[in-house]
Design a protein around this motif. Structure first.
Motif, PDB file in Angstrom:
ATOM      1  N   ILE A 140       0.640  -0.733   0.378  1.00  0.00           N
ATOM      2  CA  ILE A 140       0.265   0.301  -0.084  1.00  0.00           C
ATOM      3  C   ILE A 140       0.820   1.608   0.014  1.00  0.00           C
ATOM      4  O   ILE A 140       2.164   1.270   0.525  1.00  0.00           O
ATOM      5  CB  ILE A 140      -1.227  -0.130   0.994  1.00  0.00           C
ATOM      6  N   GLU A 141       0.461   2.131  -0.837  1.00  0.00           N
ATOM      7  CA  GLU A 141       0.972   3.279  -0.964  1.00  0.00           C
ATOM      8  C   GLU A 141       0.415   4.303  -0.734  1.00  0.00           C
ATOM      9  O   GLU A 141      -0.207   4.231   0.382  1.00  0.00           O
ATOM     10  CB  GLU A 141       1.101   3.877  -2.410  1.00  0.00           C
ATOM     11  N   GLY A 142       1.930   5.038   0.799  1.00  0.00           N
ATOM     12  CA  GLY A 142       0.286   6.382   1.444  1.00  0.00           C
ATOM     13  C   GLY A 142       0.992   7.995   1.280  1.00  0.00           C
ATOM     14  O   GLY A 142       1.904   7.468   0.268  1.00  0.00           O
ATOM     15  N   GLU A 143       0.660   8.678   1.647  1.00  0.00           N
ATOM     16  CA  GLU A 143       1.116  10.546   1.419  1.00  0.00           C
ATOM     17  C   GLU A 143       2.989  10.230   1.632  1.00  0.00           C
ATOM     18  O   GLU A 143       2.994   9.325   2.163  1.00  0.00           O
ATOM     19  CB  GLU A 143       0.316  10.868   2.394  1.00  0.00           C
ATOM     20  N   ASP A 144       3.499  11.309   1.315  1.00  0.00           N
ATOM     21  CA  ASP A 144       5.236  11.595   1.174  1.00  0.00           C
ATOM     22  C   ASP A 144       5.457  10.542   0.819  1.00  0.00           C
ATOM     23  O   ASP A 144       6.898   9.985   1.186  1.00  0.00           O
ATOM     24  CB  ASP A 144       4.923  11.364   2.824  1.00  0.00           C
ATOM     25  N   GLY A 145       4.914   9.932  -0.028  1.00  0.00           N
ATOM     26  CA  GLY A 145       5.907   8.533  -0.760  1.00  0.00           C
ATOM     27  C   GLY A 145       6.163   7.287  -0.012  1.00  0.00           C
ATOM     28  O   GLY A 145       7.087   6.608   0.488  1.00  0.00           O
ATOM     29  N   THR A 146       5.327   7.222   0.888  1.00  0.00           N
ATOM     30  CA  THR A 146       5.871   5.745   2.031  1.00  0.00           C
ATOM     31  C   THR A 146       4.902   4.751   1.085  1.00  0.00           C
ATOM     32  O   THR A 146       4.199   5.015   0.506  1.00  0.00           O
ATOM     33  CB  THR A 146       4.913   6.072   3.426  1.00  0.00           C
ATOM     34  N   LEU A 147       5.744   3.319   1.477  1.00  0.00           N
ATOM     35  CA  LEU A 147       5.153   2.274   0.825  1.00  0.00           C
ATOM     36  C   LEU A 147       5.410   1.006   2.219  1.00  0.00           C
ATOM     37  O   LEU A 147       6.451   0.710   3.061  1.00  0.00           O
ATOM     38  CB  LEU A 147       6.393   1.778   0.009  1.00  0.00           C
ATOM     39  N   LEU A 148       4.509   0.573   2.318  1.00  0.00           N
ATOM     40  CA  LEU A 148       4.212  -0.989   3.088  1.00  0.00           C
ATOM     41  C   LEU A 148       3.866  -1.862   2.554  1.00  0.00           C
ATOM     42  O   LEU A 148       2.759  -2.079   1.930  1.00  0.00           O
ATOM     43  CB  LEU A 148       3.558   0.221   4.370  1.00  0.00           C
ATOM     44  N   GLY A 149       4.084  -2.570   3.233  1.00  0.00           N
ATOM     45  CA  GLY A 149       4.009  -4.239   2.133  1.00  0.00           C
ATOM     46  C   GLY A 149       4.495  -4.946   3.144  1.00  0.00           C
ATOM     47  O   GLY A 149       4.505  -5.407   4.271  1.00  0.00           O
ATOM     48  N   GLN A 150       3.537  -6.386   2.174  1.00  0.00           N
ATOM     49  CA  GLN A 150       3.482  -8.327   2.717  1.00  0.00           C
ATOM     50  C   GLN A 150       4.279  -8.730   1.458  1.00  0.00           C
ATOM     51  O   GLN A 150       3.696  -9.171   0.949  1.00  0.00           O
ATOM     52  CB  GLN A 150       2.060  -7.853   3.576  1.00  0.00           C
TER      53      GLN A 150
END
Lengths: 429, 429
Positions: free
Chosen positions: B102-112
């Protein structure tokens, strides 16, 4: 921190390979479990007197205690906690699983039905520190899964109290019941129930070696998340990594306890040396300097390898709980990482970000168990049932094969339970 | 089969609640495990001589043995086995999991990130019968997950042989290596490795109480699927169920072993009586009559309840390994079933269909553990890593919250590892 070569590191590791055969610990833990099964609440109060040095009349946290805790915390802390909660939910809701069905010829239907566990027990360590973040990380995935009854246990201090930060974290996470009991006795209570504490379906959360061993023992009668060991970070850094960031992250990891492991792997001798110096420098300014120093002496290592490829091979061999890739274009190297609990990419994704705030769980597989296990997640609180529906026509087509296989296994009554259904074929029922 | 009321059944169950505290068994199993860890192959050969009464020189199954096995089986058996294989793959491939981000604000990226285990060990019981179906059910999900190294262990007979049906099943399922070794010693070898047998990431498959207890002991050092107990079926039937089907299915279940459990729950006294008569009648015609009779005496019960609702409440309390709903419109009652390993709907979906052929796994949670565990599946051979990427801007927004939370836990070096990154904000790096 000691700088060493890959081969020296491998030699050192082989020498300290530990054996997990502590029979004395097992005897103690088994005695506690059996006593709790036999004597229930009374055993819990006795063990609390013995181990936590407090004489409780009851171990249920009251509404008054919760109200007091809410008054004691700062609004700044509450805001930070709520921020973390939102992030954790934002990430974990993606782990929800759906039931599914596939339809086949002749009206067959095969499926997988997903159901939440009914209850979960969360162990939160007490002792030296308070861990409100651990409360959120363990409770929220259960909430998202749909677990209806969430029980938290945590040992009281010598005044019989639980830290306000922990109580408030339990409240905002949605814990249903909190009990002041810790150690192997708390695990036994959650596994088998007592007069006061309800038996749960699954026990999660970290703890000391008594707690870990008790979880191993009750496993099977109840589900558990994992058996957690000391915390670890491996940082892979190249010349693009700011050395003072790398050093700060290694020191943060070493702060957990004397058994924590902080390892830097690099193919840049320059980084190895500058990080070593930075660690020395920053260490002097830290509050828990003595303990951090002990941890670094014991398990802190800077390993110089020949290449990024060699670095990532070593990572996969260690299978660390936390991995930070502080290298150029870290995202492109992700496919080469096979085994790690959580992978932090780039220079602005330190482990502490994940410990508290980013959203993914901080309960992660340790001691190399990332080769076979996963972070705690919503999936830990869901379970599946298979669903099988065959029509008469569909079964009829399979009868011969099933009978052949059943007979090959010598299970003739199985074969007959299929054959009995053949009789009616062709007939209208 | 005894017909009884719900309250009589509950009373009877409470009386036989077993305790799992067999210290003697544990001592034996731990000794075996420790000896295998110390002596490796030599211990395996010694235990095989002692327990399986055969003096092997080597326990690796050779290509010659496999070639002979292929000659010995019938084409009919091979065809049935291949049919089952196709069905099992057809179902299980739906359990594959994808990595996600999942991509978030300010260019964050969280994943599994989802990764298969590298190796798996499959235990296949020997003794009285051969279980080729168990080979398929345990190996194919690992294959679908992408496990590269699959090792099978199974005890040899007194001639030092493995049944041809089992060898051929291992071949068509894609097992990489087969060893003739069983019992707790085989589990120890898979968990810790010997000169010949490679240590694996996860051990799956059913076995006797030594095997089950050894799996419990090595759990943590290696992953295991579950600790399996005796097999169970609960059939819920109403007046629409053909009594001779119901009886045949109860008898098939009772055939597994003396500890197998076959229970009919019904709100129709008529069905209770006609099934009871049918069981008596069909029993006389069965090959394994004496054993089935013993099993039914011990654990076979017909429980008469007041309503379908009461029947399903009891089902959820028992959380059976297998549940057959032989009632009108069974699909519509599915939402009321919370706990069961596999759910068979209607009159033409007997348990034996699922044991061999329909596709869903026949390795299922027993002894009420369906309240917290799932059938064996592809997910058993996959594990997850969290992925966290934050940009400088994204981290900057979170700094205050993370520092507040870290300080609340007394982890000031954690706080510093975040604060050190604040310095450079505003500056160009």
């Amino acid at each position: 921190m000691k700088i060493m070569t890959l081969s020296a590191f491998i030699k050192e590791k082989a020498a300290v390979m530990k054996k997990n055969d502590d029979r004395k610990l097992d005897d103690d833990v088994l005695n506690i479990i059996q006593t709790v099964r036999r004597e229930g609440d009374r055993a819990l109060l006795n063990y609390t007197r013995q181990f936590d040095r407090v004489d409780l009349q009851t171990f249920t946290v009251t509404e008054e205690e919760m109200a007091l805790a809410k008054q004691e915390i700062t609004s700044e802390f509450l805001e930070a906690l709520n921020g973390a909660k939102q992030q954790i939910i934002h990430f974990h809701k993606n782990q929800l699983e759906k039931s599914w069905f596939i339809e086949g010829e002749d009206g067959t239907l095969l499926g997988q039905k997903v159901t939440p566990l009914e209850s979960a027990g969360v162990y939160i360590p007490g002792g030296k520190a308070a861990y409100p973040s651990t409360v959120l990380m363990n409770v929220l995935p259960a909430k998202i899964a749909g677990v209806k009854q969430i029980i938290m246990v945590t040992p009281p201090d010598e005044d019989g109290r639980i830290r306000s930060e922990v109580l408030v974290a339990a409240h905002i996470a949605g814990v249903d019941q909190i009990y002041k009991v810790g150690g192997a006795q708390a695990i036994a209570a959650l596994a088998y129930g007592t007069e006061t504490i309800q038996k749960v379906n699954k026990i999660v959360g970290p703890g000391n070696r008594y707690v870990a061993r008790a979880k191993k023992w009750v496993y099977g009668d109840v589900a558990i998340d994992m058996i957690a060991g000391p915390s670890e970070v491996v940082i892979v850094a190249d010349d693009t990594a700011p050395p003072h960031y790398v050093a700060a992250d290694l020191l943060a990891q070493a702060e957990h306890d004397e058994d924590a492991t902080a390892i830097l792997i690099t193919y840049s001798k320059k980084i190895a040396l500058t990080v070593q110096k930075e660690v020395e420098k920053q260490l002097q300014l830290l509050e828990r300097k003595a303990m951090i120093n002990e941890s670094l002496e014991k398990n802190g290592r800077i390993i110089v390898v020949d290449s990024l490829k060699e670095a990532l091979q070593l990572v996969n061999k260690i299978a660390p709980e936390h991995l930070q890739l502080m290298i150029e274009n870290p995202m492109e190297k992700l496919p080469l990482v096979k085994h790690a609990g959580a992978i932090f990419l780039g220079n602005d994704s330190p482990e502490a970000l994940g410990d508290y705030y980013a959203g993914p769980n901080h309960t992660l597989p340790t001691s190399g168990t990332a080769v076979f296990s996963s972070p705690l997640g919503v999936y830990d609180f869901l379970k599946k049932s298979s669903v099988i529906y065959y029509s008469e026509a569909a079964l009829n087509k399979s009868i011969d094969s099933i009978v052949t296989l059943a007979k090959a296994e010598g299970l003739t009554a199985h074969a007959k339970s299929i054959q009995v259904r053949r009789k009616e074929n062709g007939k209208k029922k």
